[in-house]
Write a protein that holds these residues in place. Sequence first.
Motif, PDB file in Angstrom:
ATOM      1  N   LYS A  14      -3.519 -18.149  27.493  1.00 48.74           N
ATOM      2  CA  LYS A  14      -4.106 -18.498  28.794  1.00 48.74           C
ATOM      3  C   LYS A  14      -3.254 -19.549  29.497  1.00 48.74           C
ATOM      4  N   SER A  17      -0.030 -18.219  30.654  1.00 45.51           N
ATOM      5  CA  SER A  17      -0.206 -17.378  31.844  1.00 45.51           C
ATOM      6  C   SER A  17      -0.260 -18.231  33.093  1.00 45.51           C
TER       7      SER A  17
ATOM      8  N   THR B 371       0.507  -7.815  34.911  1.00 46.29           N
ATOM      9  CA  THR B 371      -0.162  -7.845  33.611  1.00 46.29           C
ATOM     10  C   THR B 371      -0.857  -9.184  33.411  1.00 46.29           C
ATOM     11  N   ASN B 374      -3.911  -9.499  35.556  1.00 43.10           N
ATOM     12  CA  ASN B 374      -4.969  -8.552  35.260  1.00 43.10           C
ATOM     13  C   ASN B 374      -6.058  -9.137  34.375  1.00 43.10           C
ATOM     14  N   SER B 375      -5.921 -10.407  34.054  1.00 46.38           N
ATOM     15  CA  SER B 375      -6.943 -11.007  33.189  1.00 46.38           C
ATOM     16  C   SER B 375      -8.131 -11.432  34.040  1.00 46.38           C
ATOM     17  N   LYS B 376      -9.199 -11.791  33.334  1.00 51.81           N
ATOM     18  CA  LYS B 376     -10.405 -12.177  34.052  1.00 51.81           C
ATOM     19  C   LYS B 376     -10.435 -13.667  34.357  1.00 51.81           C
ATOM     20  N   LYS B 474      -9.791   0.504  28.821  1.00 45.99           N
ATOM     21  CA  LYS B 474      -9.781  -0.722  28.029  1.00 45.99           C
ATOM     22  C   LYS B 474      -9.717  -0.426  26.532  1.00 45.99           C
TER      23      LYS B 474
END
Lengths: 398, 583
Positions: A14, A17, B371, B374-376, B474
């Motif tokens: 995280k 990112s 990519t 694309n996470s939450k 998913k």
Amino acid sequence: MSVVRKGARATTVKVLSYVVLSLVAVVIVFPFVVAFSNSFKRADDIQRYPPSLVPRGPATREDPATGAQQDLYRFPDAEGEWAVVENGVSVSILADPDDPARTVTVLADAVEATGEKVVIDGEEKSLYLVEVDGQTVEWFRVRSTTGGLFESTDDPSVRRAALVLDATKVEEFAPRFANYGDVFNGKQLSRSLTNTAFVTILVVAGQVFTSILGGYAFARLRFKGRNALFLVYLGSVMIPFVVLIIPLYQFMVKLGWVDNLVALIVPFIFTAYGTFLMRQFFINIPEEIEEAALLDGASRWTILWRIFVPLARPAIATLCTFGFLYAWNSFVWPLVIINSGNKENLVLSLALSTLGGRGADSPSLVFAGVMIAMSAPVLVFLLAQRYFVENQATSGMK
Amino acid sequence: MTELLATTDVGVRAPAPERASDRPLRLLSLWHIAGVVACGVALWAVLSPSGQELPFVIRTTLLVFFLGAVVMHAVAAVGVPKVRRSARSLSLAVNYLVAVVAITTVINIVGIFQGFSDIAGGFAKGAWLLVVALVGVVWWWGANKARDNSTAARVLGIGGRILVYGSLAGLVVYGTIGWLGHLDPATSADTSWNGDVGKGVAELVDRLLDPVALGAIALAAASIFFFRVMWSPDMAIRFGTTNAQSEALNGWLFLSPNIIGFTIFFAGPLLFSLVISFFDWDSLGQTRDFEGFGNYLKILALDIAKTDAPGALASEVLKPGYLELMHLDWFGQHWLIGARDRVFWLSLRNILFFLVMAVPLSVLPALLLSTLLNSKLPGMRVFRAIYFIPSVAGVIAVSLIWGDLFNATVGWINYLLTRARDLLPFWSDATAPVQQPWLSDTGTALVSIVIVFSWMTFGFNTVLYLAGHQAIPKDLYEAAELDGANAWHRFKRITVPQLRNTTFYVVATTSILAMQLFDVVWVLTNPPGSPDNATQTPVLHLYNKGFQESQQGYASAVAWVLFVFIFGLTVVQFRRQQETAGV
């Protein structure tokens, strides 16, 4: 145990990112920050090295005697700030005969020649009486030149003559909001702004109108040759605009539309993209709604405008956004059609390009112009984000 | 439906009773006869001396059109009274087309097209109304959002609507005043926005009273009227139009603005472009010499010659008219390659280099970042919006900004490089500030353009990839995670293959955009294409040939050659994608 490890791993991912995303965001945003800060700088401030994000300008003070603004300076060998009281005064630079590296700058008429001479490097130089560090000495004159008379801001009685070169200007945070005003007053940018707004409104309105009609026809009305025509439309998207520039230009010449805003509007009222967009949307509307209305005796026109269009608001909003950005930012076609000498018919992209071409004259105006030009499309984008992003995204899947 | 037989002693059939649709039918038949005459008159007007003042293309088009209209009216005049089904479509078609042409003619006579900059001047004066309209939009939108029927919401809604419509009407008024103010030729020297409206109105009336204008107005009015008559349900029934035919007629009608525009402004010019490319055609259309494939040969012609002396001049070794393009050392021999259009080949070389550098730079970071995005995680929307901004800010603005960043002496790029170099002593021992002349050095100029282009397009591509991500199931990821695959593995084995279609789309659109590079180079290099053709692009070459050197036939040929390249490249990419998809 593995849960804890996974947690730590997930957190590093995280954090990583965010770090990467933020770094990229900095790379994206930095040029805009530079433009923003440049738009508030004075002309000479933009050419400064090393470059700075802070607009700076010379600090000044108001002369208690005259009320005029005086630039402030600092000297390496003195404390405090000094104001330029008078410019262009005759100054003499005197040097010590025993140590010619030691010099002092004085007002030319403040020193007297002693009448004696000294020989320096084979040349005879007159000696002058001058006070240095509290002592009166006899020094020779290296040269005369023009300089300034400086007055200390702390103690108005203390004055000195000096070359402006020997001092450093005091600077302060000084954004110049007038840049924006100047750009507008240059007439070109304000007229090109309204021209661009005019053209954009008409183009978008036209595109929405023809696309709604055409999209409905393709989606809902069956007629012979519809599918073939649709394929032709599809194929037309593959043709790059480059191929059309020359013949369209010739056509405009024949119509007498060269150097006229009409040429920026009428050819672009029709858009295959827009027609597709509306078709895709209309196809998904259930047929029962339409059939019910037809049974009630509604005409196709009424059905389209009273039923389909209100349902299609997101698609229409997307169309408007796309159309706006396309029309507002277009450059190549206006460049070809509009005569660059014509001040009345410029659009924003052309005016900006001309402004930038003359960048050497007024670099600060260029950036103010850039900020003004960018604000409209960026604002539209930020407000209409969800339409733009989602639609661009889904169209890629076809 | 059936005729009543009235019996008389003689057994003569009484005439069929009058139907409601009989009178309109008769009028329509009469109209079509009148239409033949009217269009014939129009034809004569175009052929007359005053018609000869029109440009050749316009005149020919109008001639052909009115000839066709005469024929169509005649056929309709025959078919309508006989209530033939096909006659209805014909009647509608001819009335529609004639109305369109007539209205356009009136608009032209009245001088709306020519006076557009005057209208724009009026618009400029009334531009403050745009702000009013904006306020109205905000109110309207706010009222919609409120969703309740409170008085506040209603007032806001109505007020907003009044503001919006009112300001639009006001803008129309301003524009009209601007137009009328300068309609009279005597006011052309008047620089005020509203000129002399009185004179303008007089001029307008004058123009409308011109016989051509009056005729066109009459023709338009009559055509529209009879179109509506024929369109009515009564006529539909009378002519026996089926539902399917009705639907088809609607279809053509609704599609007509689109089709008309498509034909006039796309298909026509496209064909014309192909035709011009076979001619030596200047920008005013004065010179028109047929060249056949001459233009294409000139663009593509290459000559290769062997030389012993590496310093040989092109003029000695190559055929006349060929300029030196490049030197090669092959098989121990020294070759000199020449081209007739040296700049074209240089631009081709440049654009290929540009593709190879810019497309990966625009696509790969987009793939990687999408990519991540694309996470939450919270804030992804913000990043997405930020990345997209360069694509919407406008090419000119962006290019000007980067031009300043690339400034050799005071630009930020060089400054940041200097600071970086000073911080990393192993990089270099130099102490002077980095003063790389990015845009004026032949080696780095194209690279600078690559940087600007990629910076502009990569955000757009990121969003495209993001959408592609939504389509990946998913459970594929979950299954891989259970099998112990790490993030990189998942990316390589799942994400990339699943995004194959999106990648094709992204690469294809970026390549097409890249091959048409023009505006960035135009703004950043002066003169465009410098230094020494290092940033020359095919479209720039086309522009120069067509508009600086006035060789529009040649420029058209360049456009078609470029199109073949673009098309070929896209097909190759498509094939590759199909093949790998089959694996």
